[in-house]
Design an enzyme around this catalytic site. Structure first.
Site, PDB file in Angstrom:
ATOM      1  N   PHE A 130       2.162 -41.668   2.056  1.00 29.25           N
ATOM      2  CA  PHE A 130       0.780 -42.026   2.722  1.00 29.25           C
ATOM      3  C   PHE A 130       0.074 -40.703   3.144  1.00 29.25           C
ATOM      4  O   PHE A 130       0.630 -39.796   3.877  1.00 29.25           O
ATOM      5  CB  PHE A 130       1.306 -42.461   4.233  1.00 29.25           C
ATOM      6  N   SER A 133      -3.629 -37.152   6.165  1.00 31.30           N
ATOM      7  CA  SER A 133      -4.090 -35.927   7.087  1.00 31.30           C
ATOM      8  C   SER A 133      -4.768 -34.824   6.036  1.00 31.30           C
ATOM      9  O   SER A 133      -4.445 -34.914   4.826  1.00 31.30           O
ATOM     10  CB  SER A 133      -2.995 -34.990   7.671  1.00 31.30           C
ATOM     11  N   GLN A 284      28.403 -31.834  39.592  1.00 30.41           N
ATOM     12  CA  GLN A 284      27.216 -32.778  39.882  1.00 30.41           C
ATOM     13  C   GLN A 284      26.094 -32.467  39.293  1.00 30.41           C
ATOM     14  O   GLN A 284      25.336 -33.209  38.684  1.00 30.41           O
ATOM     15  CB  GLN A 284      26.815 -32.866  41.641  1.00 30.41           C
ATOM     16  N   ILE A 343      24.083 -28.211  28.121  1.00 21.61           N
ATOM     17  CA  ILE A 343      25.504 -28.710  28.331  1.00 21.61           C
ATOM     18  C   ILE A 343      26.439 -27.947  27.333  1.00 21.61           C
ATOM     19  O   ILE A 343      27.677 -27.666  27.815  1.00 21.61           O
ATOM     20  CB  ILE A 343      25.843 -30.034  28.266  1.00 21.61           C
ATOM     21  N   GLY A 345      26.054 -25.126  25.977  1.00 21.25           N
ATOM     22  CA  GLY A 345      25.763 -23.531  26.369  1.00 21.25           C
ATOM     23  C   GLY A 345      25.601 -22.942  24.920  1.00 21.25           C
ATOM     24  O   GLY A 345      24.779 -23.342  23.959  1.00 21.25           O
ATOM     25  N   GLU A 369       2.235 -38.597  12.892  1.00 20.13           N
ATOM     26  CA  GLU A 369       1.642 -40.013  13.334  1.00 20.13           C
ATOM     27  C   GLU A 369       1.197 -40.037  14.630  1.00 20.13           C
ATOM     28  O   GLU A 369       1.088 -41.147  15.108  1.00 20.13           O
ATOM     29  CB  GLU A 369       2.915 -41.128  12.926  1.00 20.13           C
ATOM     30  N   GLY A 370       0.287 -38.868  14.890  1.00 18.10           N
ATOM     31  CA  GLY A 370      -0.440 -39.124  16.088  1.00 18.10           C
ATOM     32  C   GLY A 370       0.186 -38.445  17.161  1.00 18.10           C
ATOM     33  O   GLY A 370       1.219 -38.840  17.698  1.00 18.10           O
ATOM     34  N   GLU A 373      -0.992 -36.085  22.364  1.00 15.46           N
ATOM     35  CA  GLU A 373      -2.408 -35.879  22.764  1.00 15.46           C
ATOM     36  C   GLU A 373      -3.095 -36.908  22.514  1.00 15.46           C
ATOM     37  O   GLU A 373      -4.110 -37.663  23.086  1.00 15.46           O
ATOM     38  CB  GLU A 373      -2.924 -34.490  22.789  1.00 15.46           C
TER      39      GLU A 373
END
Ligand code: COS
Length: 396
Positions: A130, A133, A284, A343, A345, A369-370, A373
């Site tokens: 396709f 651009s 946690q 996680i 590291g 594809e856009g 923004e």
């Protein structure tokens, strides 16, 4: 594999659930041996051939061309991309481009154009692209400068297209060019171009952080037959947008697949790695990170399925829903993958680690594809138009 609670959502039907489970099983077995990230052309050719043979590419064409459903089923496209992206970004890419590259032909082409393009794409015998651009027209599509001029027996194409996925390996490109019926968006048409067209060359292959076949195309007095035109002259912009409406939710779905893979990797690591005398998962701060990722992905999943479901129910335009899904899912998946690396590291940035690969893979999805923004522009326009309509109703 996508989580069972996502597949259980009422936006989906049993045929979708069955498709996702069968594809996940196939992809886990068949995809890894076909992929070599140092040979993206060969990998994409192998993936397309294998997906065609196994029947997965049927989702990329409508029912009258041997597809699964009468018109493209956006939920099936989304689940396919999410499932493939979970396994490998290149597999998702190879699948997606077969659909995006054929969408304009299957939606707006003549019976002859469909019959020539769709079966080879469905069977994995041809690769699609396709080409929208340009160097000076990416987000602002209406500014594109490639021209198509009527000549004896057909058209003459002049200009440059860039960032074209499958550029260099595609067997058929849908190329958008200015035909000048009106200024801006209303003066653009779509053409089918095969690589043997005189005056068509690949100007440059582009290497990016997560490599896939990508190129700049050059048209220099390129001659096309009159039946290369798809749809009506001047209708190209709306056709491109209608195609993007279908495929934008699928970009969001691919992001979801990558995000879920990162979450699974992070969870496995958090449960298996010990620190301060306990598994990382007992801390946690690790739990907060996992919780944010679970919530980000579930929110995105709902938006993706809402957009896809709306299209499959026959809603004529899903421009706003697709834009929201693409923006939220790609941005959220980027955060989820980044947290997964944290996680892991140091290991998270080591070449060859899955999360490192995902970190490179996800980045382009926030652009192509856009870009995010552009999605914001689309969403705000839809919102303001609705507000305007509501205000005039009250006033009138
Ligand atoms: N479906 C059907 N028709 C559409 C449409 C859609 N989703 N979106 C716009 N159109 C029609 C409009 O209705 C309008 O038709 P009329 O002139 O008959 O009213 C016409 O197309 C022009 O629309 P609009 O005025 O919105 O055009 P803009 O130039 O202002 O569009 C954006 C701007 C940013 C929305 C557009 O250029 C865009 O989506 N850009 C991103 C492109 C992109 O995704 N590029 C990546 C390439 S593929 S990797």
């Amino acid at each position: 594999m996508l989580p069972a609670d996502l597949l259980a959502l009422p936006f989906l039907e049993d045929r979708h659930r069955d498709h996702a489970v069968r594809l996940a099983d196939w992809a886990a077995r068949e995809v890894p041996p076909l992929v070599d990230h140092d040979d993206v052309d060969g990998s994409c050719r192998r993936l397309v051939a294998a997906m065609g043979k196994a029947g997965w590419l049927k989702a990329c064409v409508p029912g009258d061309q041997g597809g699964l459903t009468e018109s493209l089923d956006v939920r099936t496209l989304c689940l396919t991309r999410a499932t493939l992206a979970y396994v490998d970004g290149l597999a998702d890419f190879a699948f997606a481009m077969q659909g995006l590259g054929t969408g304009v032909i299957s939606l707006f082409g003549t019976a002859e154009q469909k019959a020539a393009a769709c079966p080879p794409v469905r069977e994995g015998r041809a690769i699609a692209a396709f080409a929208l651009s340009e160097p000076d027209a990416g987000s602002d599509v209406a500014a594109l400068a490639t021209t198509a001029t009527p000549v004896d027996g057909g058209w003459r194409l002049d200009g440059t297209k860039t960032w074209i996925s499958n550029g260099g390996i595609a067997d058929r490109y849908v190329v958008f060019a200015r035909t000048g019926e009106a200024p801006g968006a209303r003066g653009i048409s779509a053409f089918i171009v095969t690589p043997d067209a005189p005056g068509f060359t690949i100007a440059e292959r582009i290497d990016v952080i997560a490599p896939h076949p990508l190129a700049t195309l050059r048209f220099d007095n390129c001659r096309l037959p009159s039946d290369a035109l798809v749809g009506r002259p001047g209708g190209g912009f709306a056709m491109a947008m209608a195609n993007l409406d279908i495929f934008r939710p699928t970009v969001a779905a691919a992001a979801l697949g990558m995000g879920y893979r990162a979450l699974d990797e992070a969870t496995r690591r958090a449960r298996g790695r010990h620190m301060f005398g306990a598994p990382l998962a007992d801390l946690q701060l690790t739990q907060a990170s996992l919780a944010d990722s679970v919530a980000d992905l579930e929110a995105a999943a709902l938006l993706v399925l809402r957009a896809a479901w709306a299209k499959d129910q026959g809603q004529p335009r899903i421009t706003k829903e697709a834009a929201i899904a693409k923006m939220v899912a790609t941005e959220n998946a980027q955060k989820v993958i980044d947290r997964a690396i944290q996680i892991f590291g140091g290991l998270g940035v080591k070449k060859g680690e899955k999360v490192e690969e995902l970190y490179r893979e996800i980045r382009a999805l926030r652009i192509y594809e856009g870009a995010t923004e552009v999605q914001k522009v689309v969403i705000a326009r839809a919102h303001l138009a609705a507000a305007e309509a509501a205000a005039s109703k009250v006033a009138g």
